[in-house]
Enzyme design. Structure first.
Site, PDB file in Angstrom:
ATOM      1  N   ASN A  29      32.678 -37.369 -17.911  1.00  0.00           N
ATOM      2  CA  ASN A  29      31.542 -37.332 -16.639  1.00  0.00           C
ATOM      3  C   ASN A  29      30.342 -38.170 -16.999  1.00  0.00           C
ATOM      4  O   ASN A  29      30.132 -38.654 -15.926  1.00  0.00           O
ATOM      5  CB  ASN A  29      31.618 -35.915 -16.110  1.00  0.00           C
ATOM      6  CG  ASN A  29      32.532 -35.137 -15.192  1.00  0.00           C
ATOM      7  OD1 ASN A  29      33.271 -36.248 -15.009  1.00  0.00           O
ATOM      8  ND2 ASN A  29      32.362 -33.814 -15.543  1.00  0.00           N
TER       9      ASN A  29
ATOM     10  N   MET B  98      38.972 -23.444 -10.604  1.00  0.00           N
ATOM     11  CA  MET B  98      39.898 -23.965 -11.923  1.00  0.00           C
ATOM     12  C   MET B  98      40.766 -22.635 -12.459  1.00  0.00           C
ATOM     13  O   MET B  98      42.059 -23.565 -12.960  1.00  0.00           O
ATOM     14  CB  MET B  98      38.433 -24.343 -12.888  1.00  0.00           C
ATOM     15  CG  MET B  98      37.866 -24.986 -12.626  1.00  0.00           C
ATOM     16  SD  MET B  98      39.309 -26.929 -12.062  1.00  0.00           S
ATOM     17  CE  MET B  98      39.375 -27.678 -13.854  1.00  0.00           C
TER      18      MET B  98
ATOM     19  N   HIS C  93      38.046 -28.812 -20.975  1.00  0.00           N
ATOM     20  CA  HIS C  93      38.136 -29.459 -20.310  1.00  0.00           C
ATOM     21  C   HIS C  93      38.897 -30.084 -19.536  1.00  0.00           C
ATOM     22  O   HIS C  93      39.240 -30.546 -19.345  1.00  0.00           O
ATOM     23  CB  HIS C  93      35.932 -30.301 -20.373  1.00  0.00           C
ATOM     24  CG  HIS C  93      36.071 -31.051 -18.514  1.00  0.00           C
ATOM     25  ND1 HIS C  93      35.378 -32.220 -19.078  1.00  0.00           N
ATOM     26  CD2 HIS C  93      35.881 -30.282 -18.173  1.00  0.00           C
ATOM     27  CE1 HIS C  93      34.711 -31.895 -17.221  1.00  0.00           C
ATOM     28  NE2 HIS C  93      35.049 -31.044 -17.186  1.00  0.00           N
TER      29      HIS C  93
ATOM     30  N   VAL D 293      34.542 -19.183 -16.252  1.00  0.00           N
ATOM     31  CA  VAL D 293      33.677 -18.382 -14.582  1.00  0.00           C
ATOM     32  C   VAL D 293      31.848 -18.986 -14.077  1.00  0.00           C
ATOM     33  O   VAL D 293      32.368 -20.080 -14.732  1.00  0.00           O
ATOM     34  CB  VAL D 293      33.323 -16.955 -15.496  1.00  0.00           C
ATOM     35  CG1 VAL D 293      34.423 -16.380 -16.098  1.00  0.00           C
ATOM     36  CG2 VAL D 293      33.052 -16.932 -16.399  1.00  0.00           C
TER      37      VAL D 293
HETATM   38  P1  NAD Z   1      34.893 -20.538  -8.702  1.00  0.00           P
HETATM   39  O1  NAD Z   1      33.612 -20.007  -8.710  1.00  0.00           O
HETATM   40  O2  NAD Z   1      35.859 -21.464  -8.195  1.00  0.00           O
HETATM   41  O3  NAD Z   1      35.476 -19.893 -10.155  1.00  0.00           O
HETATM   42  C1  NAD Z   1      34.920 -18.849 -10.813  1.00  0.00           C
HETATM   43  C2  NAD Z   1      35.464 -17.209 -11.189  1.00  0.00           C
HETATM   44  O4  NAD Z   1      35.204 -16.940 -12.032  1.00  0.00           O
HETATM   45  C3  NAD Z   1      35.394 -16.999  -9.438  1.00  0.00           C
HETATM   46  O5  NAD Z   1      36.777 -16.620  -9.206  1.00  0.00           O
HETATM   47  C4  NAD Z   1      34.267 -15.359 -10.210  1.00  0.00           C
HETATM   48  O6  NAD Z   1      34.864 -14.329  -8.880  1.00  0.00           O
HETATM   49  C5  NAD Z   1      34.585 -15.386 -11.371  1.00  0.00           C
HETATM   50  N1  NAD Z   1      33.771 -14.951 -11.938  1.00  0.00           N
HETATM   51  C6  NAD Z   1      32.655 -14.942 -12.115  1.00  0.00           C
HETATM   52  N2  NAD Z   1      31.716 -14.160 -13.017  1.00  0.00           N
HETATM   53  C7  NAD Z   1      32.729 -13.453 -13.860  1.00  0.00           C
HETATM   54  C8  NAD Z   1      32.843 -12.664 -15.260  1.00  0.00           C
HETATM   55  N3  NAD Z   1      31.753 -11.662 -14.838  1.00  0.00           N
HETATM   56  N4  NAD Z   1      34.192 -11.628 -15.314  1.00  0.00           N
HETATM   57  C9  NAD Z   1      35.508 -12.032 -14.841  1.00  0.00           C
HETATM   58  N5  NAD Z   1      35.441 -13.637 -13.329  1.00  0.00           N
HETATM   59  C10 NAD Z   1      34.087 -13.895 -13.209  1.00  0.00           C
HETATM   60  O7  NAD Z   1      34.361 -22.198  -9.867  1.00  0.00           O
HETATM   61  P2  NAD Z   1      35.669 -22.790 -10.736  1.00  0.00           P
HETATM   62  O8  NAD Z   1      35.136 -24.659  -9.714  1.00  0.00           O
HETATM   63  O9  NAD Z   1      36.835 -22.138 -10.941  1.00  0.00           O
HETATM   64  O10 NAD Z   1      34.541 -23.388 -12.004  1.00  0.00           O
HETATM   65  C11 NAD Z   1      35.194 -22.217 -12.815  1.00  0.00           C
HETATM   66  C12 NAD Z   1      34.533 -23.200 -14.464  1.00  0.00           C
HETATM   67  O11 NAD Z   1      35.061 -24.773 -14.291  1.00  0.00           O
HETATM   68  C13 NAD Z   1      33.149 -24.048 -14.683  1.00  0.00           C
HETATM   69  O12 NAD Z   1      32.447 -23.454 -16.029  1.00  0.00           O
HETATM   70  C14 NAD Z   1      32.574 -25.215 -14.024  1.00  0.00           C
HETATM   71  O13 NAD Z   1      31.961 -26.294 -14.477  1.00  0.00           O
HETATM   72  C15 NAD Z   1      34.429 -25.218 -14.519  1.00  0.00           C
HETATM   73  N6  NAD Z   1      34.376 -26.507 -14.426  1.00  0.00           N
HETATM   74  C16 NAD Z   1      35.002 -26.984 -13.131  1.00  0.00           C
HETATM   75  C17 NAD Z   1      35.540 -27.694 -12.226  1.00  0.00           C
HETATM   76  C18 NAD Z   1      35.980 -27.758 -10.695  1.00  0.00           C
HETATM   77  O14 NAD Z   1      36.471 -29.807 -10.833  1.00  0.00           O
HETATM   78  N7  NAD Z   1      35.608 -27.678  -9.842  1.00  0.00           N
HETATM   79  C19 NAD Z   1      35.834 -28.796 -12.955  1.00  0.00           C
HETATM   80  C20 NAD Z   1      35.842 -28.870 -14.654  1.00  0.00           C
HETATM   81  C21 NAD Z   1      35.537 -27.548 -15.360  1.00  0.00           C
END
Ligand code: NAD
Length: 736
Positions: A513, A337, A463, A413
């Site tokens: 959602n 994201m 979001h 994250v």
């Molecule tokens: P992801 O696992 O692809 O990415 C998370 C990133 O955060 C990774 O690159 C990781 O290295 C980084 N990270 C973790 N800990 C960290 C820290 N302490 N400091 C800096 N970076 C850190 O996850 P995602 O799917 O991108 O989801 C991220 C957020 O977005 C979540 O809260 C998720 O609920 C939300 N979200 C996801 C979606 C989806 O469709 N995947 C949709 C809406 C919202």
């Protein structure tokens, strides 16, 4: 003569240049005043013997966006008021009103003076219909010019001559394709179709239009010439015999009979091509009057045109908070994201600092943008320089100090409370006093996360939906303590990246959602009842949903559904989840490793391309399926729409969604809720709350408690209220 919206300058050759340039508007639109002035201009050009011909163009970078929303809104108000006063005569009066633009354009094309439209920029809807009534059309060959008759997208259709003139200029198949999809044409394509006569460089456009007149353009349209034949050959030809049966079938396949506007286009073209132009225009006027009286047209225009514009322009932005200067933005978490959020931010021209745990991860996030830029350059949508400029705006980093100048941080994250807490603390240690922190969490309540913040009134949720580059919607989530400054900054950011925001209060699953999972859970129920899986998917699509619920669950990931169900049990207890749903999902994920599209196994099978996905045959063994004849498809359709709309009604009752426009727009942009309904609450208002209430009770008796209507619905049904009446968004604004 002088006009407010136009200038008329006649040159030495007797060519009047009519320039449409509305004061105080960024784009020209048709209003009652514009029509009146254009009418007077036609009279003026006819009366003035010195005027030999007319070029009409725009003084703005675009030609025109078509009809003004207040004009269309006015038509509904007019009809409703007339209906109350004079039920018999109201339709006739609406018919007369619908003929106004048609009459004016016909007057122009039969005025005896030749008119040329010089299309200098994007030309939409009624503006292209005006151009079609001109005897000549020259379009600028610039890439930014788009030509379209997009009315079908908001529930109506081109009702100012479009359905009659387009198929008299090009073949019926292309005419139908253009109008029933509402898609845009490039000037080159419009010329190839015969819809414009010439293309010219932008700076030569007016000269080219004038030259057309000087070369003796006849002030008579082809269809007013004796012996005129439509280019496609009318409808009594072998080609037409091939086209028309297929056209009806394709329309049915694409719309499932849900869009009266699209059907009316096919009727107008089919009937109109058998008639002289004046009668064809009457037929169009008759269907337009009919379509304007449908609930679909009313609701779609309200949600997809009016409300969407209002929300996009910041209808929910707190007044009095100065505009947030987003000189730079921080994104923390460069994963799936975060990488995309960084891209859309840079694409809006805003510098982004993209932080992850180490520089490798942050840099990897930027490669996502590099891929998108490369793709856009390859497709000619971006120049090399534009691509490089965009990428230069994204700075990957692992150093939180690089966030010290940002006014807004978007956190993306891992979905883990402890990781987020750690990030909130690290970010707040470096950002300025007035900076805003926004979390992109999809499941964790904002109020809870804000407890980790030193300044919860500057903490908010933004979001995003995946894929971020394509999805137009963002949900802005207010925690209990989120303040006006945080809301204003979030909305300013969403506006800058050109997405449509809805503002909702904090709750598990927020708005979108919550509704989406009702849709998916209804499909689980149907599977358990023995409804064939293909019937489930098809019934949903027939109800107007863009993606079947099982397919959608595969996209979302079945193990994510499992996580969410388990989290509900952990936080709210066993009773919060249907045990049969939990068993179904556990079976798929834990026993069969069917986690959805991501591992190539879900409710569907995903063979190697180019083969298409197909429903997993093993579903039949898990859930023995009964014959399709055992199920009524209309009831299945209703169950999907009702369960979602009922959830939307609950969010209103709980004070999560406070503005019906947001429930409607959020449901269409967020998960494609049957757009012809105008969205979840318009669906209820459209049939009447009492009817909806009764339908819920009937479904509850047959399919379970989750259909039980709520106290609010009962009260509204008893009082004969609607959502837009009881929660009138304009009244709230006025009172604020
Ligand atoms: P992801 O696992 O692809 O990415 C998370 C990133 O955060 C990774 O690159 C990781 O290295 C980084 N990270 C973790 N800990 C960290 C820290 N302490 N400091 C800096 N970076 C850190 O996850 P995602 O799917 O991108 O989801 C991220 C957020 O977005 C979540 O809260 C998720 O609920 C939300 N979200 C996801 C979606 C989806 O469709 N995947 C949709 C809406 C919202």
């Amino acid at each position: 003569m002088s006009y407010t919206n136009f200038t008329v300058e006649t040159d030495a050759d007797g060519i009047a240049l009519v320039t449409w340039n509305m004061p105080d508007k960024s784009m020209n639109v048709f209003t009652a005043d514009v029509l009146k002035e254009l009418d007077a201009i036609v009279d003026q050009t006819v009366a003035d013997a010195a005027i030999k011909g007319v070029v009409v163009t725009s003084g703005k970078s675009t030609f025109s966006g078509g009809a003004d929303l207040s004009m269309i809104k006015g038509m509904f108000t007019f009809y409703n008021e007339e209906k109350a006063r004079d039920p018999e005569g109201a339709a006739q009066k609406l018919f007369d009103l619908c003929g106004q633009m048609t009459g004016l354009f016909r007057k122009l094309e039969t005025s005896g003076k030749p008119w040329v439209s010089a299309i200098n920029g994007t030309c939409m809807g009624g503006a292209f219909e005006l151009s079609l009534a001109c005897h000549g059309r020259v379009a600028s060959n610039s890439k930014s010019v788009k030509i379209a008759l997009p009315e079908v997208k908001v529930g109506i259709f081109p009702g100012a001559g479009g359905t009659q003139r387009v198929p008299r200029l090009t073949n019926a198949q292309d005419a139908l394709q253009m109008m029933t999809t509402g898609s845009s044409l490039t000037p080159q394509r419009a010329k190839a179709l015969g819809l414009v006569h010439e293309l010219a460089d932008p700076d030569k456009l007016i000269d080219a239009a004038k030259a057309m007149l000087k070369n003796g353009l006849k002030p008579v349209q082809p269809w007013d010439e004796k012996g005129f034949k439509a280019p496609g050959g009318g409808i009594w030809t072998p080609a037409a015999a091939q086209l028309w049966p297929a056209a009806s079938a394709i329309l049915r396949r694409e719309t499932n009979g849900n869009f009266p506007g699209a059907l009316a286009i096919v009727k107008c073209v089919y009937e109109g091509l058998q008639l002289p132009i004046d009668l064809g225009l009457k037929v169009e006027q008759r269907y337009f009057t009919q379509v304007l009286q449908t609930t679909e047209a009313f609701s779609m225009i309200r949600s997809l045109f009016i409300s969407m514009q209002e929300l996009g322009k910041g209808a929910r932005r707190p007044a009095g908070v100065p505009k947030t200067e987003l000189k730079t933005v921080g994104v923390v978490g460069a994963g799936f994201m975060g990488a995309s959020i960084a891209y859309v931010t840079a694409a809006a021209g805003i510098p982004v600092t993209l932080i992850d745990r180490d520089i490798e991860a942050a840099t990897k996030g930027k490669t996502h943008s590099e891929g998108l830029v490369k793709d856009s350059i390859g497709k000619g949508r971006m120049t090399q320089e534009q691509g490089e400029a965009l990428l230069a705006l994204i700075t990957p980093s692992a150093d939180y100090n690089d966030l010290k100048d940002v006014k807004l941080v978007v956190e993306a994250v891992f979905e883990d409370r402890q990781v987020k807490k750690d990030v909130i603390e690290k970010v707040e240690a470096v950002i300025g006093e007035d900076a805003i922190f926004a979390s992109n969490t999809s499941t964790l309540p904002i109020t809870g996360l804000a407890k980790n913040s030193k300044r919860p009134n500057q903490f908010i949720g933004i979001h995003f939906f995946s894929p971020v580059e394509k999805m137009m919607l963002t949900e802005v989530i207010l925690g209990k303590e989120s303040g006006d400054k945080a809301l204003a900054a979030a909305l300013d950011f969403v506006a800058a990246i050109k997405k449509t925001p809805i503002v909702v209060n904090d709750t598990r699953g927020f708005y979108v959602n919550r509704c989406v999972f009702r849709y998916i859970h209804e499909a689980y129920d149907m599977l358990i009842e023995g409804v064939p899986a293909a019937m489930i998917e098809n019934a949903a699509k027939m109800a107007g949903m863009p993606v079947g619920p099982l397919s959608l669950n595969d996209e979302v990931a079945i193990d994510l559904s499992q996580k969410i169900l388990k989290a509900s049990i952990a936080d709210l207890g066993e009773a919060s989840v249907n045990p049969e749903h939990m068993a179904l999902i556990n079976k798929l994920v834990d026993d069969l490793d069917r986690r959805g599209r991501k591992n190539g196994k879900g409710f569907y099978e995903y063979p190697a391309k180019p083969a298409k996905k197909f429903l997993w045959p093993g579903l039949k063994d898990l859930f023995p399926q009964k014959p399709a004849e055992n199920f009524d498809v209309e009831t299945l359709k209703q169950r999907f729409l009702v369960t979602i709309a009922l959830e939307a009604a609950r969010t209103v009752e709980e004070g999560i969604v406070t503005d019906p426009r947001e429930a409607d727009v959020g449901s269409i942009l967020g998960f494609g809720f049957a757009p012809y309904t105008g969205g979840t609450l318009s669906y209820i208002d459209g049939m009447g709350v009492k009817t909806f209430f009764d339908l819920c009770e009937k479904l509850a008796a047959a399919y379970g408690e989750h259909f039980q209507p709520t106290a609010l619905l009962k009260d509204m049904a008893a009082k004969g209220q609607t959502f837009y009446g009881r929660f009138d968004p304009y009244a709230t604004q006025a009172a604020a």
